[in-house]
Design an enzyme around this catalytic site. Structure first.
Site, PDB file in Angstrom:
ATOM      1  N   GLY A 176       0.736  -1.100  -0.016  1.00  0.00           N
ATOM      2  CA  GLY A 176       0.208  -0.131  -0.004  1.00  0.00           C
ATOM      3  C   GLY A 176       0.971   1.396  -0.049  1.00  0.00           C
ATOM      4  O   GLY A 176       2.150   1.169   0.145  1.00  0.00           O
TER       5      GLY A 176
ATOM      6  N   GLU B  62      -0.127   0.939  -6.318  1.00  0.00           N
ATOM      7  CA  GLU B  62       0.840   0.591  -5.078  1.00  0.00           C
ATOM      8  C   GLU B  62       1.091  -0.845  -4.869  1.00  0.00           C
ATOM      9  O   GLU B  62       2.111  -1.382  -4.936  1.00  0.00           O
ATOM     10  CB  GLU B  62       0.277   1.109  -3.543  1.00  0.00           C
ATOM     11  CG  GLU B  62       0.220   2.443  -3.450  1.00  0.00           C
ATOM     12  CD  GLU B  62       1.827   2.924  -3.341  1.00  0.00           C
ATOM     13  OE1 GLU B  62       2.682   2.168  -3.140  1.00  0.00           O
ATOM     14  OE2 GLU B  62       1.994   4.144  -3.468  1.00  0.00           O
TER      15      GLU B  62
ATOM     16  N   GLU C 196       4.653  -2.585  -5.691  1.00  0.00           N
ATOM     17  CA  GLU C 196       5.322  -3.301  -4.600  1.00  0.00           C
ATOM     18  C   GLU C 196       5.683  -4.686  -4.919  1.00  0.00           C
ATOM     19  O   GLU C 196       6.553  -5.271  -4.313  1.00  0.00           O
ATOM     20  CB  GLU C 196       4.846  -2.867  -3.368  1.00  0.00           C
ATOM     21  CG  GLU C 196       5.234  -1.586  -2.972  1.00  0.00           C
ATOM     22  CD  GLU C 196       4.309  -1.151  -1.530  1.00  0.00           C
ATOM     23  OE1 GLU C 196       3.715  -2.160  -1.084  1.00  0.00           O
ATOM     24  OE2 GLU C 196       4.463  -0.144  -1.065  1.00  0.00           O
TER      25      GLU C 196
ATOM     26  N   GLU D 261       1.688 -15.505   3.110  1.00  0.00           N
ATOM     27  CA  GLU D 261       1.262 -16.089   4.385  1.00  0.00           C
ATOM     28  C   GLU D 261       0.175 -17.107   4.628  1.00  0.00           C
ATOM     29  O   GLU D 261      -0.989 -16.328   4.500  1.00  0.00           O
ATOM     30  CB  GLU D 261       1.694 -15.108   5.686  1.00  0.00           C
ATOM     31  CG  GLU D 261       2.954 -14.597   5.579  1.00  0.00           C
ATOM     32  CD  GLU D 261       4.177 -15.702   6.085  1.00  0.00           C
ATOM     33  OE1 GLU D 261       3.576 -16.735   6.876  1.00  0.00           O
ATOM     34  OE2 GLU D 261       5.134 -15.738   5.504  1.00  0.00           O
TER      35      GLU D 261
ATOM     36  N   GLU E 266      10.858  -7.722   0.394  1.00  0.00           N
ATOM     37  CA  GLU E 266      10.613  -8.965   0.366  1.00  0.00           C
ATOM     38  C   GLU E 266       9.104  -9.069   0.148  1.00  0.00           C
ATOM     39  O   GLU E 266       8.650  -8.424   0.688  1.00  0.00           O
ATOM     40  CB  GLU E 266      11.149  -9.909   1.422  1.00  0.00           C
ATOM     41  CG  GLU E 266      11.115 -11.270   1.402  1.00  0.00           C
ATOM     42  CD  GLU E 266      11.784 -11.839   2.582  1.00  0.00           C
ATOM     43  OE1 GLU E 266      11.515 -12.975   3.062  1.00  0.00           O
ATOM     44  OE2 GLU E 266      12.403 -11.243   3.525  1.00  0.00           O
TER      45      GLU E 266
END
Length: 147
Positions: free
Chosen positions: A41, A57, A61, A113, A109
């Site tokens: 974000g 964003e 990223e 998850e 990184e």
């Protein structure tokens, strides 16, 4: 008396695989919370819509392009960000296929998850709450394995 207030967006990207749900996290490259895990974000630009900023964003990223978003919450706690008053609008998306994400820009990184997030992972800002709210908004809480 004018206070500087900024607006950010946070992207909560879930992936469902068999009976597991994953969430995409980035490791922050910069302060605040340098090296902590967080949602992708960033800041809203003057001529952007919130959804566009969220998608931009995320792409900057992680390299991922997602078009379908559901707004899941507005986060306005005055102390949610140590830099200054920042209001964040979160958007979520549930993917059936897991795309390959690559860290870029502010991300050091990336990681998918499994939910629930392991106790040894501490998230930056109020991102744990944002994820929990997105789970409820997308109605996927019953699909998360708590074994």
């Amino acid at each position: 008396m004018s206070e500087d207030i900024s607006i950010t967006t946070d992207a909560v990207v879930f992936h469902k695989s068999n009976s597991d749900i994953y969430v995409l996290l980035i490791r922050r490259k910069n302060q605040p919370f340098k090296d902590a895990w967080a949602l992708p974000g960033g800041f809203l630009e003057p001529k952007e819509t919130l959804k566009y900023a969220c998608a931009r964003e995320l792409e900057e990223e992680t390299g991922l392009r997602i078009k379908n978003w559901t707004q899941t919450g507005i986060y306005d706690d005055v102390k949610r960000d140590p830099r200054k008053r920042i209001i964040s609008i979160a958007f979520a998306s549930l993917l059936t296929e897991r795309p390959i994400a690559k860290a870029a820009d502010d991300a050091k990184e990336v990681s998918w998850e499994i939910l629930p997030i392991k106790e040894d992972i501490s998230l930056a800002f109020d991102h744990q709450q944002i994820i929990e709210d997105a789970i409820l908004k997308l109605n996927i809480q019953n699909e998360i394995s708590y074994t």
